[in-house]
Scaffold this active site. Structure first.
Site, PDB file in Angstrom:
ATOM      1  N   HIS A  72     -34.127 -23.005  89.125  1.00 41.89           N
ATOM      2  CA  HIS A  72     -32.694 -22.413  88.928  1.00 41.89           C
ATOM      3  C   HIS A  72     -31.590 -23.267  89.205  1.00 41.89           C
ATOM      4  O   HIS A  72     -31.251 -23.666  90.400  1.00 41.89           O
ATOM      5  CB  HIS A  72     -32.641 -21.178  90.205  1.00 41.89           C
ATOM      6  CG  HIS A  72     -33.513 -19.863  89.519  1.00 41.89           C
ATOM      7  ND1 HIS A  72     -33.251 -18.538  90.326  1.00 41.89           N
ATOM      8  CD2 HIS A  72     -34.522 -19.633  88.555  1.00 41.89           C
ATOM      9  CE1 HIS A  72     -34.220 -17.929  89.591  1.00 41.89           C
ATOM     10  NE2 HIS A  72     -35.023 -18.561  88.724  1.00 41.89           N
ATOM     11  N   TYR A 201     -26.575 -11.670  93.374  1.00 40.67           N
ATOM     12  CA  TYR A 201     -26.232 -11.261  94.979  1.00 40.67           C
ATOM     13  C   TYR A 201     -24.877 -10.321  94.566  1.00 40.67           C
ATOM     14  O   TYR A 201     -24.238 -10.647  94.015  1.00 40.67           O
ATOM     15  CB  TYR A 201     -25.758 -12.535  95.636  1.00 40.67           C
ATOM     16  CG  TYR A 201     -26.630 -13.299  96.094  1.00 40.67           C
ATOM     17  CD1 TYR A 201     -27.382 -13.238  97.389  1.00 40.67           C
ATOM     18  CD2 TYR A 201     -27.022 -14.386  95.329  1.00 40.67           C
ATOM     19  CE1 TYR A 201     -28.168 -14.223  97.839  1.00 40.67           C
ATOM     20  CE2 TYR A 201     -28.055 -15.408  95.885  1.00 40.67           C
ATOM     21  CZ  TYR A 201     -28.475 -15.167  97.249  1.00 40.67           C
ATOM     22  OH  TYR A 201     -29.732 -16.142  97.679  1.00 40.67           O
ATOM     23  N   PRO A 293     -30.419 -13.642 106.349  1.00 42.24           N
ATOM     24  CA  PRO A 293     -31.402 -14.358 104.956  1.00 42.24           C
ATOM     25  C   PRO A 293     -30.521 -14.603 103.841  1.00 42.24           C
ATOM     26  O   PRO A 293     -30.803 -15.118 102.995  1.00 42.24           O
ATOM     27  CB  PRO A 293     -32.315 -13.204 104.620  1.00 42.24           C
ATOM     28  CG  PRO A 293     -31.719 -11.715 105.310  1.00 42.24           C
ATOM     29  CD  PRO A 293     -30.981 -12.346 106.450  1.00 42.24           C
ATOM     30  N   LYS A 297     -31.601 -19.666 103.769  1.00 41.79           N
ATOM     31  CA  LYS A 297     -31.496 -20.938 104.480  1.00 41.79           C
ATOM     32  C   LYS A 297     -32.708 -21.175 105.543  1.00 41.79           C
ATOM     33  O   LYS A 297     -32.964 -22.086 105.898  1.00 41.79           O
ATOM     34  CB  LYS A 297     -30.075 -21.217 104.916  1.00 41.79           C
ATOM     35  CG  LYS A 297     -28.986 -21.405 104.209  1.00 41.79           C
ATOM     36  CD  LYS A 297     -28.900 -22.694 103.620  1.00 41.79           C
ATOM     37  CE  LYS A 297     -27.986 -22.738 102.542  1.00 41.79           C
ATOM     38  NZ  LYS A 297     -28.736 -23.249 101.275  1.00 41.79           N
ATOM     39  N   TYR A 385     -25.006 -23.595  98.759  1.00 42.62           N
ATOM     40  CA  TYR A 385     -26.141 -22.910  98.322  1.00 42.62           C
ATOM     41  C   TYR A 385     -27.573 -23.854  98.167  1.00 42.62           C
ATOM     42  O   TYR A 385     -28.565 -23.537  98.377  1.00 42.62           O
ATOM     43  CB  TYR A 385     -25.907 -22.129  97.323  1.00 42.62           C
ATOM     44  CG  TYR A 385     -26.943 -21.186  96.548  1.00 42.62           C
ATOM     45  CD1 TYR A 385     -27.185 -19.777  97.434  1.00 42.62           C
ATOM     46  CD2 TYR A 385     -27.975 -21.431  95.827  1.00 42.62           C
ATOM     47  CE1 TYR A 385     -27.896 -18.904  97.313  1.00 42.62           C
ATOM     48  CE2 TYR A 385     -28.867 -20.319  95.634  1.00 42.62           C
ATOM     49  CZ  TYR A 385     -29.046 -19.329  96.157  1.00 42.62           C
ATOM     50  OH  TYR A 385     -29.939 -18.327  95.974  1.00 42.62           O
TER      51      TYR A 385
HETATM   52  P1  FAD Z   1     -42.136 -18.899 111.795  1.00 46.56           P
HETATM   53  O1  FAD Z   1     -42.364 -18.849 110.239  1.00 46.56           O
HETATM   54  O2  FAD Z   1     -41.715 -17.887 112.470  1.00 46.56           O
HETATM   55  O3  FAD Z   1     -43.490 -19.474 112.283  1.00 46.56           O
HETATM   56  C1  FAD Z   1     -43.856 -19.510 113.648  1.00 46.56           C
HETATM   57  C2  FAD Z   1     -45.263 -19.390 113.732  1.00 46.56           C
HETATM   58  O4  FAD Z   1     -45.357 -19.796 115.080  1.00 46.56           O
HETATM   59  C3  FAD Z   1     -46.105 -18.102 113.255  1.00 46.56           C
HETATM   60  O5  FAD Z   1     -47.217 -18.653 112.455  1.00 46.56           O
HETATM   61  C4  FAD Z   1     -46.526 -17.440 114.823  1.00 46.56           C
HETATM   62  O6  FAD Z   1     -47.546 -16.704 114.720  1.00 46.56           O
HETATM   63  C5  FAD Z   1     -46.750 -18.685 115.662  1.00 46.56           C
HETATM   64  N1  FAD Z   1     -46.336 -18.419 117.010  1.00 46.56           N
HETATM   65  C6  FAD Z   1     -45.294 -17.434 117.589  1.00 46.56           C
HETATM   66  N2  FAD Z   1     -45.711 -17.550 118.844  1.00 46.56           N
HETATM   67  C7  FAD Z   1     -46.551 -18.108 119.243  1.00 46.56           C
HETATM   68  C8  FAD Z   1     -47.361 -18.517 120.430  1.00 46.56           C
HETATM   69  N3  FAD Z   1     -46.828 -18.335 121.472  1.00 46.56           N
HETATM   70  N4  FAD Z   1     -48.459 -19.320 120.294  1.00 46.56           N
HETATM   71  C9  FAD Z   1     -48.738 -20.127 119.277  1.00 46.56           C
HETATM   72  N5  FAD Z   1     -48.125 -19.461 118.020  1.00 46.56           N
HETATM   73  C10 FAD Z   1     -47.130 -18.789 117.987  1.00 46.56           C
HETATM   74  N6  FAD Z   1     -36.006 -16.665 105.010  1.00 46.56           N
HETATM   75  C11 FAD Z   1     -35.295 -16.993 103.647  1.00 46.56           C
HETATM   76  O7  FAD Z   1     -34.798 -18.035 103.370  1.00 46.56           O
HETATM   77  N7  FAD Z   1     -35.450 -15.764 102.874  1.00 46.56           N
HETATM   78  C12 FAD Z   1     -36.015 -14.845 103.434  1.00 46.56           C
HETATM   79  O8  FAD Z   1     -35.971 -13.581 102.489  1.00 46.56           O
HETATM   80  C13 FAD Z   1     -36.585 -14.470 104.795  1.00 46.56           C
HETATM   81  N8  FAD Z   1     -36.949 -13.112 104.936  1.00 46.56           N
HETATM   82  C14 FAD Z   1     -37.545 -13.005 106.392  1.00 46.56           C
HETATM   83  C15 FAD Z   1     -38.123 -11.911 106.798  1.00 46.56           C
HETATM   84  C16 FAD Z   1     -38.520 -11.883 107.889  1.00 46.56           C
HETATM   85  C17 FAD Z   1     -39.189 -10.515 108.809  1.00 46.56           C
HETATM   86  C18 FAD Z   1     -38.439 -12.942 108.826  1.00 46.56           C
HETATM   87  C19 FAD Z   1     -38.913 -12.772 110.235  1.00 46.56           C
HETATM   88  C20 FAD Z   1     -37.894 -14.287 108.488  1.00 46.56           C
HETATM   89  C21 FAD Z   1     -37.517 -14.411 107.121  1.00 46.56           C
HETATM   90  N9  FAD Z   1     -36.905 -15.390 106.623  1.00 46.56           N
HETATM   91  C22 FAD Z   1     -36.330 -15.572 105.362  1.00 46.56           C
HETATM   92  C23 FAD Z   1     -36.734 -16.556 107.245  1.00 46.56           C
HETATM   93  C24 FAD Z   1     -37.891 -17.719 107.180  1.00 46.56           C
HETATM   94  O9  FAD Z   1     -38.977 -17.091 106.938  1.00 46.56           O
HETATM   95  C25 FAD Z   1     -38.148 -18.533 108.438  1.00 46.56           C
HETATM   96  O10 FAD Z   1     -36.836 -19.025 108.717  1.00 46.56           O
HETATM   97  C26 FAD Z   1     -39.174 -19.380 108.522  1.00 46.56           C
HETATM   98  O11 FAD Z   1     -40.640 -18.652 108.405  1.00 46.56           O
HETATM   99  C27 FAD Z   1     -39.200 -20.316 109.811  1.00 46.56           C
HETATM  100  O12 FAD Z   1     -40.195 -21.149 109.887  1.00 46.56           O
HETATM  101  P2  FAD Z   1     -40.777 -21.391 111.179  1.00 46.56           P
HETATM  102  O13 FAD Z   1     -42.053 -22.272 111.071  1.00 46.56           O
HETATM  103  O14 FAD Z   1     -39.876 -22.066 112.196  1.00 46.56           O
HETATM  104  O15 FAD Z   1     -41.286 -20.189 112.073  1.00 46.56           O
HETATM  105  C1  DHB Z   2     -34.555 -14.352  98.849  1.00 45.18           C
HETATM  106  C2  DHB Z   2     -34.260 -14.138  99.945  1.00 45.18           C
HETATM  107  C3  DHB Z   2     -32.848 -14.515 100.301  1.00 45.18           C
HETATM  108  O1  DHB Z   2     -32.674 -14.365 101.338  1.00 45.18           O
HETATM  109  C4  DHB Z   2     -32.227 -15.133  99.376  1.00 45.18           C
HETATM  110  O2  DHB Z   2     -30.827 -15.403  99.520  1.00 45.18           O
HETATM  111  C5  DHB Z   2     -32.764 -15.427  98.083  1.00 45.18           C
HETATM  112  C6  DHB Z   2     -33.845 -15.036  97.774  1.00 45.18           C
HETATM  113  C7  DHB Z   2     -36.198 -13.955  98.352  1.00 45.18           C
HETATM  114  O3  DHB Z   2     -36.923 -13.474  99.255  1.00 45.18           O
HETATM  115  O4  DHB Z   2     -36.659 -13.895  97.057  1.00 45.18           O
END
Ligand code: FAD
Ligand code: DHB
Length: 391
Positions: A72, A201, A293, A297, A385
């Site tokens: 995009h 958006y 979200p 980021k 962005y």
């Molecule tokens: P996580 O993805 O949370 O991974 C952490 C891992 O550690 C998980 O697999 C978990 O099971 C594991 N874990 C937890 N506790 C323990 C433990 N005690 N022992 C061992 N393992 C453990 N970002 C966007 O940009 N757009 C979105 O639309 C968006 N939607 C989201 C929706 C939800 C519901 C959530 C929660 C987050 C969303 N995010 C979104 C944010 C994005 O998904 C996260 O920033 C990203 O997943 C961060 O990655 P991470 O590896 O730091 O953490």
């Molecule tokens: C999506 C999520 C976001 O937070 C965003 O800013 C753009 C796209 C998505 O899940 O597609």
């Protein structure tokens, strides 16, 4: 068991770090509380910054992404139904983002893990950190009822916001900064063509909406909703009706309705825990910080953290220098806070705040109008962005 780096959590932060360390020849073990299907099945982020695309390529994991992902070069903002486009590529000297779901990224990372020797232990219960202040920390957990122990030099806390690693930093050391927003996002996935070839958006009197996608045949839509709302109260028909109202006539006319196969509500939060290091423990990704979200980021920040952490760990294990480890927290936080600022600002620009009055609404409308007419304002939005450079 013994390893150089014990990584807690196999989300994007933990698995990317595992691959990066493997590539550098540093021994690591990833401990994950859940199973692979659970981690891969979570519907989350959808937009990859250049930093994340580059890392997929550097790890030679980018082939499917380049084949199936959607590049995009622009994004759209709707203010009470009227659309304008931010031409990100023209405003930033050619930068773009890649639409490729977090679930696909996780699949690529997991598929390559075993063949490349990235060790992941799933279903690790009750992970606990020990002696993180010493040069010989260790991690314990239980698997299939049996206690396990891993001795290591360094622990990487990649276990997300609700994990255990951040809590291992003494309360007097960890400083936290937080903003909780008085609304959530109701998200829907449906196998219908998106209403536009780019994202929209949408700031509307009735609340924020976002039109996104996962592919040319799969749409991802979000609606701002109250924190007390229940999924059961949102039939597909109600969702599509409300989405079309907020998108305005032009985009609503192109919405294809269909049955949703995923529907969930996520709260919005800004959070930073500082420092991102204590003794031999280093935090990365959601374990250290959360963004709302808006602006996509979250996952990209997890990636920039682990790129920096992998560089610091390589300096330590391969060159014997602690300088990178000592500088990690400040270096990572400088980028984290800029993404926190952008996500907070973009959320404020596009959402309805129940506690704000007519004055605030007028200011919001004026800012949107200003952005529509000002190249300078659009450059600021676009460069944030697409993602700020790693410095
Ligand atoms: P996580 O993805 O949370 O991974 C952490 C891992 O550690 C998980 O697999 C978990 O099971 C594991 N874990 C937890 N506790 C323990 C433990 N005690 N022992 C061992 N393992 C453990 N970002 C966007 O940009 N757009 C979105 O639309 C968006 N939607 C989201 C929706 C939800 C519901 C959530 C929660 C987050 C969303 N995010 C979104 C944010 C994005 O998904 C996260 O920033 C990203 O997943 C961060 O990655 P991470 O590896 O730091 O953490
Ligand atoms: C999506 C999520 C976001 O937070 C965003 O800013 C753009 C796209 C998505 O899940 O597609």
């Amino acid at each position: 068991m013994r390893t150089q780096v014990a990584i807690v959590g196999a989300g994007p932060a933990g698995l990317f770090l595992g691959h990066l360390l493997r590539q550098a020849g540093i021994d690591a073990v990833v401990l994950e509380r859940r199973d692979r299907a659970y981690v891969e099945g979570r519907v989350r982020a959808g937009v990859l910054e250049q930093v994340t695309v580059d890392l997929m390529d550097r790890l030679d994991l980018g082939r499917r992404m380049h084949r199936e992902g959607l590049v995009h070069t622009g994004t759209n903002i709707a203010a009470d139904g009227e659309l304008f486009r931010i031409d990100m590529a023209a405003l930033t000297g050619g930068a773009s983002v890649m639409v490729y779901g977090q679930q696909e990224v996780m699949k690529d990372l997991f598929d390559a893990a075993e063949p490349r020797g990235v060790k992941v232990i799933f279903d690790a219960e009750d992970v606990a950190l020990h002696d993180i202040d010493s040069a010989k920390p260790h991690v314990t957990w239980r698997k299939d009822g049996v206690e396990q122990r891993l001795d290591c030099d360094v622990i990487a806390g990649c276990d997300g916001f609700h994990g255990v690693t951040r809590a291992a930093i003494p309360a007097g050391v960890l400083k936290t900064f937080e903003r909780v927003y008085p609304f959530g996002w109701l998200g829907v996935l449906a196998d219908v063509p998106p209403c536009d070839h780019e994202l929209i958006y949408c700031n509307h009197e009735r609340g924020f909406a976002l039109a996104s996608m996962r592919s040319p045949t799969r749409s991802r839509y979000y609606l701002q909703c109250g924190l007390d709302e229940k999924i059961e109260d949102w039939s597909d028909d109600r969702f599509w009706d409300e989405l079309c109202l907020r998108l305005g006539d032009e985009a609503a006319g192109r919405v294809t309705r269909g049955p949703s196969f995923e529907k969930s509500i996520a709260p919005l939060r800004s959070f930073v825990g500082e420092p991102m290091r204590h003794g031999r423990l280093f935090l990365a990704g959601d374990a250290a910080h959360i963004v709302p979200p808006t602006g996509a980021k979250g996952m990209n920040l997890a990636v920039s953290d682990v790129v920096m952490l992998a560089e610091a760990l390589s300096e330590y294990f391969l060159d014997g220098s602690e300088a990178g480890l000592d500088g990690y927290s400040a270096r990572a936080l400088a980028r984290v806070w800029k993404a926190e600022r952008f996500s907070w600002w973009f959320t404020g620009l596009t959402h309805r705040f129940p506690d704000r009055d007519g004055f605030d609404r007028k200011i919001q409308v004026a800012e949107l109008d200003y952005i529509r007419g000002s190249r300078a304002a659009q450059v600021t939005l676009a460069e944030n962005y697409v993602g700020l450079p790693l410095v």
